[in-house]
Design a protein around this motif. Structure first.
Motif, mmCIF file in Angstrom:
data_model
loop_
_atom_site.group_PDB
_atom_site.id
_atom_site.type_symbol
_atom_site.label_atom_id
_atom_site.label_comp_id
_atom_site.label_asym_id
_atom_site.label_seq_id
_atom_site.Cartn_x
_atom_site.Cartn_y
_atom_site.Cartn_z
ATOM 1 N N GLY A 1 -5.164 11.452 8.392
ATOM 2 C CA GLY A 1 -3.938 10.839 7.865
ATOM 3 C C GLY A 1 -2.799 11.831 7.674
ATOM 4 N N CYS A 2 -3.128 13.042 7.237
ATOM 5 C CA CYS A 2 -2.045 13.974 6.884
ATOM 6 C C CYS A 2 -1.324 14.536 8.100
ATOM 7 C CB CYS A 2 -2.593 15.107 6.023
ATOM 8 S SG CYS A 2 -3.049 14.465 4.414
ATOM 9 N N GLY B 1 -7.789 7.118 9.996
ATOM 10 C CA GLY B 1 -9.092 7.775 10.130
ATOM 11 C C GLY B 1 -9.198 8.997 9.242
ATOM 12 N N SER B 2 -9.676 10.106 9.816
ATOM 13 C CA SER B 2 -9.853 11.317 9.002
ATOM 14 C C SER B 2 -8.681 12.278 9.174
ATOM 15 C CB SER B 2 -11.171 11.999 9.363
ATOM 16 O OG SER B 2 -11.210 12.196 10.754
ATOM 17 N N ARG C 1 -5.419 1.641 -6.908
ATOM 18 C CA ARG C 1 -6.862 1.814 -7.131
ATOM 19 C C ARG C 1 -7.203 3.305 -7.010
ATOM 20 N NH1 ARG C 1 -8.529 -2.104 -2.359
ATOM 21 N NH2 ARG C 1 -6.691 -3.131 -3.165
ATOM 22 N N ASP D 1 1.764 -1.541 -4.646
ATOM 23 C CA ASP D 1 0.535 -0.742 -4.568
ATOM 24 C C ASP D 1 -0.253 -0.951 -5.848
ATOM 25 O OD1 ASP D 1 -0.922 1.641 -3.053
ATOM 26 O OD2 ASP D 1 -1.011 2.009 -5.198
ATOM 27 N N ASP D 2 -1.530 -1.352 -5.702
ATOM 28 C CA ASP D 2 -2.314 -1.667 -6.899
ATOM 29 C C ASP D 2 -3.002 -0.437 -7.494
ATOM 30 O OD1 ASP D 2 -4.352 -1.353 -5.075
ATOM 31 O OD2 ASP D 2 -4.862 -3.475 -4.971
ATOM 32 N N PHE E 1 -0.738 -7.223 -4.126
ATOM 33 C CA PHE E 1 0.036 -8.139 -3.283
ATOM 34 C C PHE E 1 -0.919 -9.216 -2.773
ATOM 35 C CE2 PHE E 1 1.824 -9.691 0.642
ATOM 36 C CZ PHE E 1 3.186 -9.738 0.392
ATOM 37 N N ILE F 1 -6.588 18.098 4.469
ATOM 38 C CA ILE F 1 -6.693 19.232 5.405
ATOM 39 C C ILE F 1 -6.059 18.870 6.746
ATOM 40 C CG2 ILE F 1 -8.326 20.750 6.618
ATOM 41 C CD1 ILE F 1 -10.393 19.812 4.382
ATOM 42 N N ILE G 1 -1.043 7.562 2.083
ATOM 43 C CA ILE G 1 -0.189 8.420 2.912
ATOM 44 C C ILE G 1 0.561 7.571 3.953
ATOM 45 C CG2 ILE G 1 -2.076 9.083 4.501
ATOM 46 C CD1 ILE G 1 0.859 11.317 3.414
ATOM 47 N N ALA G 2 -0.066 6.483 4.433
ATOM 48 C CA ALA G 2 0.597 5.643 5.447
ATOM 49 C C ALA G 2 1.839 4.968 4.844
ATOM 50 C CB ALA G 2 -0.385 4.603 5.991
ATOM 51 N N GLY H 1 0.825 -1.205 0.000
ATOM 52 C CA GLY H 1 0.000 0.000 0.000
ATOM 53 C C GLY H 1 0.853 1.246 0.000
ATOM 54 N N ALA I 1 -8.557 6.180 -0.097
ATOM 55 C CA ALA I 1 -8.770 7.357 0.772
ATOM 56 C C ALA I 1 -7.767 8.460 0.423
ATOM 57 C CB ALA I 1 -8.647 6.950 2.231
ATOM 58 N N SER I 2 -6.502 8.087 0.270
ATOM 59 C CA SER I 2 -5.477 9.118 0.029
ATOM 60 C C SER I 2 -5.641 9.778 -1.338
ATOM 61 C CB SER I 2 -4.078 8.512 0.131
ATOM 62 O OG SER I 2 -3.881 7.948 1.407
ATOM 63 N N ARG I 3 -6.216 9.052 -2.305
ATOM 64 C CA ARG I 3 -6.406 9.664 -3.637
ATOM 65 C C ARG I 3 -7.699 10.491 -3.694
ATOM 66 N NH1 ARG I 3 -4.208 4.400 -4.714
ATOM 67 N NH2 ARG I 3 -2.000 4.722 -5.131
#
Ligand SMILES: Cc1cc2nc3c(=O)[nH]c(=O)nc-3n(C[C@H](O)[C@H](O)[C@H](O)COP(=O)(O)OP(=O)(O)OC[C@H]3O[C@@H](n4cnc5c(N)ncnc54)[C@H](O)[C@@H]3O)c2cc1C
Length: 341
Positions: free
Chosen positions: A306-307, A303-304, A36, A33-34, A157, A47, A13-14, A10, A40-42
């Protein structure tokens, strides 16, 4: 056999943050990383908001994690020759006199009363507005830029092909000390970590064109984040009850209603995005190696946030992996395994 120190699954962001700090520590890292599109990150606007709730409480560990995140994003901007970290005023449009008064009554180092009203022609703001000092990370710039410089395979993977050995792992013709799963919403199906508690939730957002430009983030019940050329990210909904990750008509209606309540101007919807946020019940990251199978680990649960959370949490996980430094108990996956006993 090709030898790596760590294989990561994956590159949201993680995975990007974990890969970055492992590289900085001199480790050989391979990432699967597949790619997709609706991860969430895409989908996220990236913010970073220091305060939340009706009492404007400062977010968990914010005074420590925000400067660390800023330093990390600046270092990555330099190394990757991109611009992705933008410190911005968050222009909070008050929905009521109570919220305006609560903001005045709960000052934080990040909040300011505006000297003059902004957007008089563009926004409906009968109760005024307040400023919070925040930021956003353009993940659409950061993730592809890091991907180009790192060893990333655009491939799924398959955990069934992973063989745990006494010393490390084997995967097809690859060998590594461990595999760390940074696979976002896929983790509930992971054979080693599927029993941890996950509480994913769905978010939807629109990309809209508005007839004005700003560098501020504008926030009411909907948040507008400037992209480029009068284009804005406008979101997001939050739902625990969903059938799949596809965009839905009711969410679009909610978002458009919120836009109409905020704007005095016209808007045009250009796109509709949706994704699932990988979250745990305590809304803290999940990090660490499996207590019985230390050849596999997890980095998830952003969660909400990540950044703001991922840079700090990735750094402490790398110190745990390489120097056996203890993980903060709030993010250590032992909290789940202890509860499972
Ligand atoms: C609408 C919305 C708005 C948001 N807004 C914000 C915000 O403003 N600020 C903020 O900080 N956070 C925000 N978030 C939350 C943020 O997106 C998440 O915290 C973060 O993106 C999670 O990152 P991740 O790397 O853990 O997971 P993901 O981004 O889901 O990444 C997982 C990656 O793993 C890959 N993958 C999974 N399984 C496999 C496999 N078997 N093989 C190969 N690849 C695999 C996927 O393709 C994906 O690229 C928002 C989320 C949503 C949905």
């Amino acid at each position: 056999m090709q030898q790596y120190d760590y294989i990561l699954v994956g590159q949201g962001i993680a995975g990007t943050m974990l890969g970055w700090f492992l590289q900085q520590a001199g480790q050989q890292v391979l990432v699967f990383d597949d790619a997709r599109p609706a991860s969430a990150s895409r989908t996220a606007a990236g913010i970073i908001n220091p305060v939340s709730g009706r009492r404007f409480e400062t977010a968990w560990l914010y005074d420590m994690i925000y400067p660390f995140a800023g330093k990390t994003y600046r270092a990555m901007e330099n190394a990757l020759q991109i611009s992705c970290f933008h410190e911005r005023d968050i222009w909070n449009v008050w929905p009521s006199a109570q919220m305006r008064d609560a903001f005045a009554a709960c000052p934080t180092p990040y909040s300011q009363q505006p000297r003059e009203i902004r957007y008089a022609e563009e926004l409906q703001q009968p109760f005024g507005a307040g400023i919070v000092k925040g930021a956003n990370v353009q993940l659409g710039a950061l993730l592809p830029a890091w991907r180009k410089t790192a060893d990333v395979r655009t491939e799924h993977f398959d955990t069934e092909k992973l063989v745990l050995k006494e010393e490390g792992v084997e995967y097809e013709n690859l060998r590594a000390k461990a595999v760390i799963f940074c696979e976002g919403v896929e983790s509930p199906r992971n054979p080693w970590f599927g029993k941890l508690k996950f509480l994913p939730n769905k978010g939807e957002a629109l990309i809209v064109a508005l007839p004005f430009e700003t560098t501020d983030i504008i926030k009411k019940s909907i948040t507008l984040v400037p992209l480029d050329n009068e284009r804005y990210w406008a979101g997001a909904t939050f739902s625990w009850d969903y059938a799949d990750a596809a965009p839905t008509a009711p969410a679009r209606e909610t978002l458009e209603n919120q836009l109409r309540q905020l704007l005095k101007t016209d808007y045009q919807v250009l796109d509709h995005l949706a994704a699932i946020r990988p979250s745990g019940p305590d809304r803290r990251p999940m990090a660490g190696l499996h207590p019985r199978f230390p050849q596999v680990g997890i980095f998830n649960g952003m969660g909400s946030k990540g950044c703001s959370l991922a840079p700090w949490a990735a750094d402490v996980l790398v110190k745990n992996l390489l120097q056996k430094a203890p993980l903060p108990p709030e993010i250590d996956i032992k909290r789940y395994f202890n509860a499972l006993r």
